[in-house]
Design a protein around this motif. Structure first.
Motif, PDB file in Angstrom:
ATOM      1  N   ARG A 198      -6.621   2.779   1.624  1.00  0.00           N
ATOM      2  CA  ARG A 198      -5.698   3.540   2.478  1.00  0.00           C
ATOM      3  C   ARG A 198      -6.448   4.263   3.589  1.00  0.00           C
ATOM      4  NH1 ARG A 198      -1.814   6.107  -2.308  1.00  0.00           N
ATOM      5  NH2 ARG A 198      -0.098   4.597  -2.065  1.00  0.00           N
ATOM      6  N   VAL A 207       0.341   4.393   5.405  1.00  0.00           N
ATOM      7  CA  VAL A 207      -0.574   3.887   4.381  1.00  0.00           C
ATOM      8  C   VAL A 207      -0.242   4.377   2.980  1.00  0.00           C
ATOM      9  CG1 VAL A 207      -2.416   3.689   6.085  1.00  0.00           C
ATOM     10  CG2 VAL A 207      -2.299   5.725   4.637  1.00  0.00           C
ATOM     11  N   MET A 210       0.811  -1.211   0.000  1.00  0.00           N
ATOM     12  CA  MET A 210       0.000   0.000   0.000  1.00  0.00           C
ATOM     13  C   MET A 210       0.849   1.268   0.000  1.00  0.00           C
ATOM     14  SD  MET A 210      -3.219   0.735   2.524  1.00  0.00           S
ATOM     15  CE  MET A 210      -4.112  -0.675   1.870  1.00  0.00           C
ATOM     16  N   ARG A 223      -7.499   1.726   6.234  1.00  0.00           N
ATOM     17  CA  ARG A 223      -6.392   1.332   7.106  1.00  0.00           C
ATOM     18  C   ARG A 223      -6.014   2.473   8.038  1.00  0.00           C
ATOM     19  NH1 ARG A 223      -1.401  -1.955   4.632  1.00  0.00           N
ATOM     20  NH2 ARG A 223      -3.164  -3.346   4.223  1.00  0.00           N
ATOM     21  N   ALA A 224      -6.016   3.693   7.523  1.00  0.00           N
ATOM     22  CA  ALA A 224      -5.717   4.847   8.376  1.00  0.00           C
ATOM     23  C   ALA A 224      -6.734   4.954   9.507  1.00  0.00           C
ATOM     24  CB  ALA A 224      -5.703   6.128   7.547  1.00  0.00           C
TER      25      ALA A 224
END
Length: 291
Positions: free
Chosen positions: A231, A252, A191, A234-235
């Motif tokens: 992203r 990320v 990523m 995940r953040a």
């Protein structure tokens, strides 16, 4: 009234995206948006939203639904969608984001559908369900865990009984679908430093255009759009764990914190700092959405 996590802007926009500590499998959003538009994205869990003023245009695969007061929008997990104002004055709404576990638990406790549960209609006129969504918000903001949990389950049972269905199982995967899944796995694992489309296609033994087409068919968006959404997801998990926004941005793959701020705000509806601050609170009241 207490201050919002994202104060009202010059356009009159405000938003609060939060999680009530007593209901960890549920996120809540209340907001007024005028100029804000949500780009194409998806959620791991479900979306139940109701507009209390104005009109929201929700872009779904193949169509756009116009949601006004008294309607309920239901979006199944991983369904790509967009949202924007359908009226010059924008829209005010309350949204619930229950996890798949919440829906599965209610389905198991009722005579709801068995299998992979979903909802057959994206937008329905249901003033009672609309009221129940507002009541979940109200109870959570008042710190009434019993009421919030009870009303949430009543709402889900109602929606399952009227609009629930068993989602069809996927057909046998084609070569293109397998390539799309392999491409997704590569993007997830790299990523922070993703390959170009040409590099990705070469690694998988596919042509760039065929991979682009297969990926969009499989996930409803091209790889670069999907990656931005992934992203941000995940953040969010990193922010939930207490990681600073600047650190999360670098981890990320965003170039810097302003880059994360821009995409996070567009997709989640509030800036990452405001989002993270709310995670540390149990409940706090905001503008009276229900008046």
């Amino acid at each position: 009234m207490a201050a919002l996590s994202a104060p009202a802007s010059a356009s009159g926009e405000w938003a609060r995206h939060w999680q009530y500590a007593e209901l960890p499998d549920l996120d809540l959003l209340r907001a007024r948006y005028v100029r804000h538009t949500f780009p194409r994205h998806s959620h791991e869990g479900y979306v139940f939203g109701t507009v209390t003023r104005g009109v929201e245009d929700v872009g779904l695969p193949g169509r756009t639904v116009h949601a006004g007061p008294g309607t309920v929008v239901m979006i199944n997990p991983e369904v790509p969608h967009t949202a924007r104002a359908g009226d010059p004055d924008g829209w005010v709404y309350a949204t619930l984001y229950p996890s798949t576990q919440v829906i599965d638990d209610v389905a198991a406790d009722t005579t709801g559908p068995r299998g992979t549960v979903g909802f057959s209609e994206a937008c329905v006129v249901d003033p009672e369900a609309s009221r129940l969504i507002g009541e979940v918000h109200r109870a959570a903001e008042e710190g009434n865990a019993l009421a919030a949990d009870s009303v949430l389950r009543i709402l889900v049972a109602r929606l399952l009984s009227r609009h629930g269905t068993v989602l069809p199982t996927r057909a046998p995967r084609s070569a293109g679908a397998r390539d799309a899944e392999r491409a997704r796995a590569v993007l997830e694992s790299r990523m922070a430093r993703p390959p170009t489309l040409n590099e990705l296609a070469a690694e998988l033994g596919a042509s760039p255009f065929a991979l682009l087409r297969a990926f969009k068919k499989q996930y409803g968006m091209p790889p670069h759009t999907w990656l931005t959404d992934a992203r941000v997801r995940r953040a969010r998990r990193m922010l939930d764990a207490g990681v600073a926004p600047a650190v999360a941005a670098a981890e990320v793959g965003f170039t810097d914190q302003p880059h994360l701020n821009r995409h996070f705000t567009r997709i989640v509806g509030v800036p990452p700092g405001a989002y993270q601050r709310e995670r540390a609170r149990t409940y706090k009241t905001g503008p009276d959405l229900y008046a």
